[in-house]
Design a protein around this motif. Structure first.
Motif, PDB file in Angstrom:
ATOM      1  N   LEU A 167      22.746 -27.126 -12.990  1.00 45.90           N
ATOM      2  CA  LEU A 167      23.628 -26.605 -14.043  1.00 45.90           C
ATOM      3  C   LEU A 167      22.918 -26.587 -15.396  1.00 45.90           C
ATOM      4  N   GLU A 168      22.064 -27.590 -15.617  1.00 44.18           N
ATOM      5  CA  GLU A 168      21.297 -27.641 -16.862  1.00 44.18           C
ATOM      6  C   GLU A 168      20.292 -26.475 -16.920  1.00 44.18           C
ATOM      7  N   GLU A 219      20.497 -23.633 -15.339  1.00 40.53           N
ATOM      8  CA  GLU A 219      21.262 -22.385 -15.452  1.00 40.53           C
ATOM      9  C   GLU A 219      21.718 -22.177 -16.897  1.00 40.53           C
ATOM     10  N   LYS A 220      22.120 -23.267 -17.559  1.00 40.83           N
ATOM     11  CA  LYS A 220      22.563 -23.204 -18.954  1.00 40.83           C
ATOM     12  C   LYS A 220      21.447 -22.677 -19.859  1.00 40.83           C
ATOM     13  N   LYS A 225      16.985 -18.542 -13.526  1.00 39.08           N
ATOM     14  CA  LYS A 225      17.512 -18.163 -12.209  1.00 39.08           C
ATOM     15  C   LYS A 225      17.248 -19.330 -11.251  1.00 39.08           C
ATOM     16  N   GLN A 244      32.105 -26.163 -11.337  1.00 36.87           N
ATOM     17  CA  GLN A 244      31.199 -25.489 -12.277  1.00 36.87           C
ATOM     18  C   GLN A 244      30.179 -24.637 -11.539  1.00 36.87           C
ATOM     19  N   LEU A 245      29.734 -25.141 -10.381  1.00 37.57           N
ATOM     20  CA  LEU A 245      28.747 -24.421  -9.569  1.00 37.57           C
ATOM     21  C   LEU A 245      29.315 -23.069  -9.128  1.00 37.57           C
ATOM     22  N   GLY A 258      31.521 -21.317 -10.555  1.00 36.15           N
ATOM     23  CA  GLY A 258      31.654 -20.392 -11.675  1.00 36.15           C
ATOM     24  C   GLY A 258      30.318 -20.002 -12.296  1.00 36.15           C
ATOM     25  N   SER A 259      29.223 -20.409 -11.676  1.00 39.71           N
ATOM     26  CA  SER A 259      27.905 -20.136 -12.260  1.00 39.71           C
ATOM     27  C   SER A 259      27.166 -19.093 -11.425  1.00 39.71           C
ATOM     28  N   LYS A 260      25.966 -18.722 -11.895  1.00 40.99           N
ATOM     29  CA  LYS A 260      25.165 -17.742 -11.149  1.00 40.99           C
ATOM     30  C   LYS A 260      24.174 -18.429 -10.210  1.00 40.99           C
ATOM     31  N   ILE A 261      24.275 -19.761 -10.095  1.00 40.45           N
ATOM     32  CA  ILE A 261      23.362 -20.518  -9.231  1.00 40.45           C
ATOM     33  C   ILE A 261      23.548 -20.096  -7.770  1.00 40.45           C
TER      34      ILE A 261
END
Lengths: 422, 123
Positions: free
Chosen positions: A22-23, A25-26, A30, A73-74, A76-79
């Protein structure tokens, strides 16, 4: 074979892996996470008891609740999250690292990334690790395996239980087995004090009148097909009193005898490990001896709380992001475990930035004082209060305190534990 | 009367000393935060524990990772009621999907205690 390319690849989707990813990605990179189980969350998912998140979220959560703060959170992320996927090797020979992965849903897959974060967590020590003699019957489980069977898969490992080792997982499982209708006949601890937290002795053993045999050694496990009992004997004045040995009848033995960082993959990939922690040797950027390969969480050293794992993982994610932006280690100051210190992580500091060290005491001490020596000279003392091996100690160091190291050749910062001066 | 307790509110585990005088007043010492005071009083009067358990999920195959749904009590449960509450939880069979925080039992036996799901579980 499928080939995919990312800026960063994180191995393991437990608390550490998710927080590190998450860090990254922030910071706009990619990022992929590779997870061998069928969903993200790691060991938190089977820790259904409460007590997690007091530092991170300022409330008391169960393991699954803590995990869901991150899996949410994962989602909702692009990870990119690859579940049911195992990394079998890391080729870190060049700037682009190549991860060879086996996956139920993607087949054999090659994943390349400029930064890799190791977040594989730890595994349990078992009967073989502590060499318990006796028969080899069915019914001997590690406490964490039993926890998974009961809490996730819905099976009871047995009915009449003896627990060897008084680690927190063992204590938590004593209560869980009791709440599941089993009888726990005792917890056997070789040390003269329990290795789990006082609160767990109270709410997992005392609440159920489960006897705790401290200073007792397991002589053997008895049973031809299934466990029939455990023979234990007290340790008196440093010697095993075999004439006082007795048998506790049971059908199941759970072992809670410590955790070790899970580093088969690191070892296979030629990443140098620390002989005390069993985790990779790290520098001030939480980077292993392999350029661009970072590590965080229990794969480095076993942490007391998941809150600390997450905190360290965020920093590892940030350092990996820095690496991708071109940041490199600066003037590195080696750190050495001095008197009464078992290990210190990471193994070196950057004299130009703020540093955080985690370490463990070898001794139980009240009014302990931390002593910092730079090049053999005492530069600082810090009151540490009560210390014990089961509690990690955290130390933040400012760059000004370390500036002098720049003038030294091969400087070493030694951290030791002493007594408070009268 | 003097009684020694170990606080279980957080991992610090303070040793608390509870002293009762002849008038029945309780004095607590050894706590490093106000929550220790409340814990000691409650532990002497009516000890309570947060209850966590699992309930059966309907129609799951053997070795599926979603055969059990973890649940928790929204507030601590008096110790003498835990067996009864557990028995009730073990008789429940739940349908998926479930959302985190979804009530499984509401206001159990008028105690004000809710049992909620501690994770989301999809079909």
């Amino acid at each position: 074979m499928k080939s995919l390319s990312f800026d960063a690849a994180v191995i393991g989707a437990g608390a550490a892996g998710m927080a590190a990813a998450l860090e990254l990605e922030k910071r706009g990179f990619k990022t992929a996470i590779i997870e061998r189980e069928e969903e993200a969350g790691g060991i938190l998912l089977q820790c259904i008891h409460n007590g997690f998140g007091l530092i991170e979220f300022n409330e008391e959560l169960t393991g699954p609740e803590f995990a869901e703060r991150f899996t949410g959170q994962l989602a909702g992320s692009k990870i990119s999250l690859f579940c049911n996927t195992t990394v079998v090797s890391i080729d870190n020979g060049s700037e682009n690292k190549e991860l060879l992965c086996y996956s139920a849903s993607h087949g054999i897959m090659k994943l390349s990334a400029k930064a890799v974060v190791l977040a594989m967590g730890c595994r349990e020590r078992n009967r073989g690790n502590i060499r318990i003699p006796g028969d080899r019957p069915a019914g001997v489980f590690t406490a964490g395996l039993a926890q998974r069977l009961v809490n996730i898969e819905g099976y009871l490992p047995g009915r009449e239980i003896v627990i060897i080792g008084s680690g927190d997982i063992g204590l938590i499982m004593a209560r869980r087995m009791n709440w599941s209708g089993c009888k726990v006949h005792g917890v056997v601890e070789i040390q003269p004090y329990p290795s789990g937290l006082a609160r767990n002795i109270v709410q997992c053993l005392n609440d159920f009148n489960i006897p705790l045999y401290i200073s007792h050694q397991t002589m053997r496990i008895i049973g031809r097909k299934r466990v029939e009992g455990v023979e234990i004997a007290p340790i008196e004045n440093g010697a095993l009193a075999t004439e006082k040995a007795f048998v506790i009848p049971c059908d199941t033995v759970l072992m809670s005898v410590g955790l070790v960082p899970e580093n088969e993959l690191s070892k296979e990939s030629g990443i140098r490990l620390d002989s005390v922690t069993g985790g990779p040797e790290l520098n001030s950027m939480l980077m292993t001896k392999a350029d661009g390969v970072f590590a965080c969480g229990n794969v480095v050293h076993v942490h007391d709380l998941v809150d600390y794992v997450v905190e360290e993982a965020r920093r590892a994610g940030a350092f990996a992001a820095g690496w991708l932006e071109g940041e490199r280690p600066g003037f590195e100051l080696r750190v050495k475990a001095g008197a009464n210190i078992r290990y210190i992580s990471p193994g070196s500091l950057d004299v130009e930035r703020e540093n955080r060290l985690y370490f463990r005491s070898l001794v139980v001490k009240n009014n302990a004082v931390l002593e910092l020596r730079l090049g053999g000279e005492l530069i600082k003392t810090i009151k540490a209060g009560h210390v014990q091996p089961s509690e990690m100690i955290k130390l933040d160091l400012e760059s000004e305190e370390l500036a002098r190291a720049r003038q030294m050749t091969d400087p070493v910062l030694e951290v030791s534990l002493g007594d408070r001066q009268p | 009367m003097k009684k020694e307790l170990t606080c279980i509110i957080c991992p610090l585990g303070c040793t608390l000393i509870a002293e009762t005088d002849s008038q029945g007043n309780i004095f607590i010492s050894g706590n490093r935060c106000p929550r220790g005071m409340d814990y000691a009083r409650e532990e002497l009067m009516e000890p309570k524990r947060t209850l966590t358990a699992t309930v059966e999920v309907k129609g799951q195959e053997a070795f599926s990772h979603s055969r059990r749904l973890p649940v928790r009590s929204t507030q601590p449960v008096p110790i003498e009621l835990t067996r009864e509450l557990l028995a009730e939880l073990y008789s429940i069979k739940i349908d998926l999907p479930v959302k985190i925080g979804q009530p499984i039992i509401k206001n159990w036996k008028d105690t004000g205690i809710d049992i909620v799901s501690s994770r989301s579980l999809a079909n």
